[in-house]
Motif scaffolding. Sequence first.
Motif, PDB file in Angstrom:
ATOM      1  N   ASP A   1       0.836  -1.195   0.000  1.00 36.15           N
ATOM      2  CA  ASP A   1       0.000   0.000   0.000  1.00 36.15           C
ATOM      3  C   ASP A   1       0.872   1.248   0.000  1.00 36.15           C
ATOM      4  N   ALA A   2       0.391   2.285  -0.699  1.00 36.89           N
ATOM      5  CA  ALA A   2       1.044   3.601  -0.719  1.00 36.89           C
ATOM      6  C   ALA A   2       2.525   3.515  -1.091  1.00 36.89           C
TER       7      ALA A   2
ATOM      8  N   VAL B   1      -9.148  -1.052 -10.165  1.00 39.15           N
ATOM      9  CA  VAL B   1      -8.913   0.380  -9.935  1.00 39.15           C
ATOM     10  C   VAL B   1      -8.789   0.649  -8.442  1.00 39.15           C
ATOM     11  N   ARG B   2      -9.641   0.028  -7.628  1.00 35.55           N
ATOM     12  CA  ARG B   2      -9.539   0.210  -6.176  1.00 35.55           C
ATOM     13  C   ARG B   2      -8.200  -0.305  -5.654  1.00 35.55           C
ATOM     14  N   LEU B   3      -7.766  -1.457  -6.158  1.00 31.51           N
ATOM     15  CA  LEU B   3      -6.469  -2.002  -5.746  1.00 31.51           C
ATOM     16  C   LEU B   3      -5.343  -1.043  -6.097  1.00 31.51           C
TER      17      LEU B   3
ATOM     18  N   ARG C   1      -5.053   1.882  -3.841  1.00 36.76           N
ATOM     19  CA  ARG C   1      -4.426   1.544  -2.560  1.00 36.76           C
ATOM     20  C   ARG C   1      -2.897   1.566  -2.649  1.00 36.76           C
ATOM     21  N   VAL C   2      -2.342   1.181  -3.791  1.00 34.72           N
ATOM     22  CA  VAL C   2      -0.875   1.161  -3.884  1.00 34.72           C
ATOM     23  C   VAL C   2      -0.301   2.544  -4.185  1.00 34.72           C
TER      24      VAL C   2
ATOM     25  N   ALA D   1     -13.496   4.880  -6.246  1.00 33.74           N
ATOM     26  CA  ALA D   1     -12.282   4.211  -5.779  1.00 33.74           C
ATOM     27  C   ALA D   1     -11.380   5.129  -4.959  1.00 33.74           C
ATOM     28  N   GLY D   2     -11.725   6.399  -4.886  1.00 32.39           N
ATOM     29  CA  GLY D   2     -10.935   7.333  -4.093  1.00 32.39           C
ATOM     30  C   GLY D   2     -10.087   8.284  -4.907  1.00 32.39           C
ATOM     31  N   LEU D   3     -10.427   8.443  -6.177  1.00 39.55           N
ATOM     32  CA  LEU D   3      -9.678   9.336  -7.048  1.00 39.55           C
ATOM     33  C   LEU D   3     -10.441  10.629  -7.310  1.00 39.55           C
TER      34      LEU D   3
END
Length: 218
Positions: A104-105, A128-130, A133-134, A179-181
Motif C-alpha cells: 500500500d502507498a 482500480v480500487r487495488l 491503494r498502492v 475508488a478514491g480518485l
Amino acid sequence: MTDEQHRPQAAAAFDALGAEYEKAFAGSRPHRRSLEWLLGRLAPGSRVLDVGSGTGRPTAETLAGAGHDVLGVDISPVMVDLATRQVPAATFRCADVRDVPLADASFDAVCVYFSLLQLDRREQADLVRLLVRVLKPEGYLVLATVPLDVEGVDATFMGQPVRVTSFTAQDLTAVAEEAGLEVLAQDASLFTPAHPDARPEPHLFLHCRRRAVTAPGV
C-alpha cells in the motif's frame, strides 16, 4: 469464463500482436500528451507502476528516460520480452498485476493505458480500487480506455479475437471517483491505429489524483 481461462486468451492475443501493437499506436498524440501531463507533476526519481506495459513504448521508455523508477507488469510473455530489451532502464514482470504483491502507498503514480478492456466490469472496478491503494496519498493515476457501453462482447482487434468490456466516459469517471480518485482532467479523441485491420475508435484519458487521507475527526 473463469480467470484461469480468461487470462491466456488475453495473453495470446497480445503475444500474437507483439511489436505490431506498438507500431499501430505510435502516432497517438493524446497518449504523448498524457505522459507529458504526468511528467509535469512527478517529483524527480518517482516510483511509477505501468499496468499492461506492453512493449515498454512509449510509457515506460518515456518515464524511465526522465529518471523515474518504473515497474511494468504485463500478462503477455512476448510483450514483456520486447519491453525488457527495448527499455533496459525499467523493470518488467510477466504477471497479472492482481497477483503481484504490491505494498500500500508504495507508488507515486500508476499508469493504466488501455489495459482494463479484457476484464469484466466488476474486475475493472476492483482493480482500480487495488491500484488506488498502492498509490501514495495525492499520487497520480492515469487511466485510458475505449469508452463504450459494452460488456463481454467478442470482437476482432487488429486481426486477433478478443472479448471486450468497457464503460461509458461517465460511468468510468464514477468508478474512478468511487475508488478514491479525484479526476483532474479528461482528454477524449478519435484514433485510428496504423494497421490494415484497425478501425477508428474513441479514446478517453482520465488524469486523476488519489484523494488525501484525512485523519479521523479532522
